[in-house]
Design an enzyme around this catalytic site. Structure first.
Site, PDB file in Angstrom:
ATOM      1  N   TYR A  84      49.559  23.056  52.114  1.00  0.00           N
ATOM      2  CA  TYR A  84      49.899  24.468  52.070  1.00  0.00           C
ATOM      3  C   TYR A  84      50.781  24.770  53.282  1.00  0.00           C
ATOM      4  O   TYR A  84      50.382  24.506  54.421  1.00  0.00           O
ATOM      5  CB  TYR A  84      48.632  25.328  52.105  1.00  0.00           C
ATOM      6  CG  TYR A  84      48.931  26.809  52.213  1.00  0.00           C
ATOM      7  CD1 TYR A  84      49.610  27.470  51.186  1.00  0.00           C
ATOM      8  CD2 TYR A  84      48.551  27.544  53.321  1.00  0.00           C
ATOM      9  CE1 TYR A  84      49.893  28.827  51.269  1.00  0.00           C
ATOM     10  CE2 TYR A  84      48.829  28.902  53.417  1.00  0.00           C
ATOM     11  CZ  TYR A  84      49.497  29.535  52.390  1.00  0.00           C
ATOM     12  OH  TYR A  84      49.787  30.873  52.481  1.00  0.00           O
ATOM     13  N   TYR A 112      48.317  40.810  47.979  1.00  0.00           N
ATOM     14  CA  TYR A 112      47.951  39.635  48.784  1.00  0.00           C
ATOM     15  C   TYR A 112      47.966  39.988  50.274  1.00  0.00           C
ATOM     16  O   TYR A 112      47.104  39.576  51.036  1.00  0.00           O
ATOM     17  CB  TYR A 112      48.920  38.493  48.485  1.00  0.00           C
ATOM     18  CG  TYR A 112      48.681  37.249  49.303  1.00  0.00           C
ATOM     19  CD1 TYR A 112      47.660  36.363  48.965  1.00  0.00           C
ATOM     20  CD2 TYR A 112      49.482  36.943  50.405  1.00  0.00           C
ATOM     21  CE1 TYR A 112      47.436  35.218  49.711  1.00  0.00           C
ATOM     22  CE2 TYR A 112      49.266  35.800  51.145  1.00  0.00           C
ATOM     23  CZ  TYR A 112      48.249  34.944  50.796  1.00  0.00           C
ATOM     24  OH  TYR A 112      48.022  33.811  51.538  1.00  0.00           O
ATOM     25  N   TYR A 113      48.999  40.718  50.686  1.00  0.00           N
ATOM     26  CA  TYR A 113      49.157  41.068  52.096  1.00  0.00           C
ATOM     27  C   TYR A 113      48.551  42.434  52.373  1.00  0.00           C
ATOM     28  O   TYR A 113      48.620  43.331  51.536  1.00  0.00           O
ATOM     29  CB  TYR A 113      50.643  41.104  52.484  1.00  0.00           C
ATOM     30  CG  TYR A 113      51.351  39.781  52.346  1.00  0.00           C
ATOM     31  CD1 TYR A 113      51.117  38.755  53.245  1.00  0.00           C
ATOM     32  CD2 TYR A 113      52.260  39.570  51.312  1.00  0.00           C
ATOM     33  CE1 TYR A 113      51.786  37.531  53.121  1.00  0.00           C
ATOM     34  CE2 TYR A 113      52.937  38.359  51.195  1.00  0.00           C
ATOM     35  CZ  TYR A 113      52.686  37.344  52.098  1.00  0.00           C
ATOM     36  OH  TYR A 113      53.346  36.148  51.982  1.00  0.00           O
ATOM     37  N   ASN A 145      61.277  38.914  49.603  1.00  0.00           N
ATOM     38  CA  ASN A 145      61.945  38.006  50.539  1.00  0.00           C
ATOM     39  C   ASN A 145      62.857  37.041  49.764  1.00  0.00           C
ATOM     40  O   ASN A 145      62.564  35.859  49.608  1.00  0.00           O
ATOM     41  CB  ASN A 145      60.912  37.248  51.373  1.00  0.00           C
ATOM     42  CG  ASN A 145      61.540  36.498  52.527  1.00  0.00           C
ATOM     43  OD1 ASN A 145      62.753  36.299  52.578  1.00  0.00           O
ATOM     44  ND2 ASN A 145      60.704  36.066  53.462  1.00  0.00           N
ATOM     45  N   TYR A 175      63.643  28.062  49.110  1.00  0.00           N
ATOM     46  CA  TYR A 175      62.676  27.115  48.552  1.00  0.00           C
ATOM     47  C   TYR A 175      63.106  26.603  47.176  1.00  0.00           C
ATOM     48  O   TYR A 175      62.881  25.429  46.856  1.00  0.00           O
ATOM     49  CB  TYR A 175      61.282  27.736  48.493  1.00  0.00           C
ATOM     50  CG  TYR A 175      60.654  27.895  49.860  1.00  0.00           C
ATOM     51  CD1 TYR A 175      60.280  26.788  50.602  1.00  0.00           C
ATOM     52  CD2 TYR A 175      60.453  29.144  50.420  1.00  0.00           C
ATOM     53  CE1 TYR A 175      59.709  26.919  51.858  1.00  0.00           C
ATOM     54  CE2 TYR A 175      59.887  29.286  51.685  1.00  0.00           C
ATOM     55  CZ  TYR A 175      59.523  28.171  52.393  1.00  0.00           C
ATOM     56  OH  TYR A 175      58.968  28.299  53.639  1.00  0.00           O
ATOM     57  N   HIS A 216      53.052  30.858  50.004  1.00  0.00           N
ATOM     58  CA  HIS A 216      53.155  32.250  49.553  1.00  0.00           C
ATOM     59  C   HIS A 216      54.399  32.865  50.182  1.00  0.00           C
ATOM     60  O   HIS A 216      54.695  32.612  51.349  1.00  0.00           O
ATOM     61  CB  HIS A 216      51.927  33.064  49.987  1.00  0.00           C
ATOM     62  CG  HIS A 216      50.660  32.609  49.345  1.00  0.00           C
ATOM     63  ND1 HIS A 216      49.795  31.727  49.953  1.00  0.00           N
ATOM     64  CD2 HIS A 216      50.116  32.908  48.147  1.00  0.00           C
ATOM     65  CE1 HIS A 216      48.762  31.513  49.149  1.00  0.00           C
ATOM     66  NE2 HIS A 216      48.939  32.219  48.042  1.00  0.00           N
ATOM     67  N   ILE A 274      62.851  32.910  49.026  1.00  0.00           N
ATOM     68  CA  ILE A 274      62.663  32.429  47.652  1.00  0.00           C
ATOM     69  C   ILE A 274      63.825  31.518  47.251  1.00  0.00           C
ATOM     70  O   ILE A 274      63.608  30.412  46.719  1.00  0.00           O
ATOM     71  CB  ILE A 274      62.519  33.626  46.687  1.00  0.00           C
ATOM     72  CG1 ILE A 274      61.220  34.388  46.994  1.00  0.00           C
ATOM     73  CG2 ILE A 274      62.561  33.162  45.238  1.00  0.00           C
ATOM     74  CD1 ILE A 274      61.164  35.781  46.410  1.00  0.00           C
TER      75      ILE A 274
END
Length: 164
Positions: A77, A141-142, A120, A127, A115, A124
Site C-alpha cells: 500500500y 474516506y477523508y 487530484n 499513476y 488512495h 490520477i
C-alpha cells in the site's frame, strides 16, 4: 543551473536519524497529518520507503506499508508519494514509483494500491501512466478535507523470472 551540468537524483533509505525529513516533506506536501503508526509502518517497510534528493536537497518521498492478504499474499500500500512543487516534472516521482514497482516484481508481490482524492487529476493521470487503474470509489474516506471522497488505484504486478 549551469549549462551541461548533470543533476543527480538519488534515493536514500528512511531511518530513525532522517525520519524528520519525511515528516517535514509530508507537512509541506499533504493536507492531512500523519500519526505515529504511519511512520512506524514506513520504517518497517525498509527499502519500500525512500527519500528523494535532487542535488543533495531532499525534495520528495515515497512511503509504503505491507499488508497481508488471503492465503498469505502480501500487497504493498503506497501511503504517500510526493515531490515538492518546484521539483515536479523532473522524473523524481517516476524514479520513486519505479523503485517500488521494481521491488514488488523482484519480491513476488502481486499488487500495489493507493488512495487518491477524487479531484487530484494530476496524481490520477500520473499513476495511470504506470498501469494503475481505478478499482473503487470510497465516499467520505477523508475527514477535514474537501472533497472527502477517494479513488482506489490498483496495479497488478508481473513477476520477474529469476534464473536459478
Amino acid at each position: 543551473m549551469g549549462v551541461g551540468r548533470e543533476v543527480q537524483i538519488s534515493l536514500d533509505a528512511v531511518r530513525d536519524k532522517n525520519l524528520m525529513q519525511l515528516k517535514k516533506l509530508n507537512t509541506a506536501l499533504f493536507p492531512v497529518r500523519y500519526n505515529d503508526k504511519y511512520y512506524a509502518d514506513a520504517l518497517a517497510s525498509g527499502d519500500f520507503t525512500k527519500l528523494a534528493y535532487y542535488s543533495d536537497i531532499c525534495v520528495g518521498s515515497i512511503a509504503c506499508r505491507f499488508e497481508k492478504k488471503e492465503a498469505g499474499a502480501v500487497h504493498v500500500y503506497i501511503m504517500t508519494l510526493g515531490v515538492l512543487a518546484p521539483y515536479r516534472g523532473l522524473g523524481i516521482g517516476t524514479k520513486l514509483l519505479n523503485h517500488v514497482l521494481d521491488l514488488c516484481s523482484k519480491q513476488n508481490i502481486s499488487e500495489v494500491y493507493l488512495h487518491v482524492q477524487t479531484n487530484n487529476e494530476d496524481a490520477i493521470n500520473f499513476y495511470k501512466k504506470f498501469g494503475f487503474e481505478i478499482t473503487e470509489t470510497i465516499q467520505n474516506y477523508y475527514t477535514n478535507i474537501t472533497p472527502p471522497d477517494c479513488y482506489v488505484l490498483t496495479k497488478h504486478i508481473t513477476q520477474t523470472q529469476t534464473e536459478k
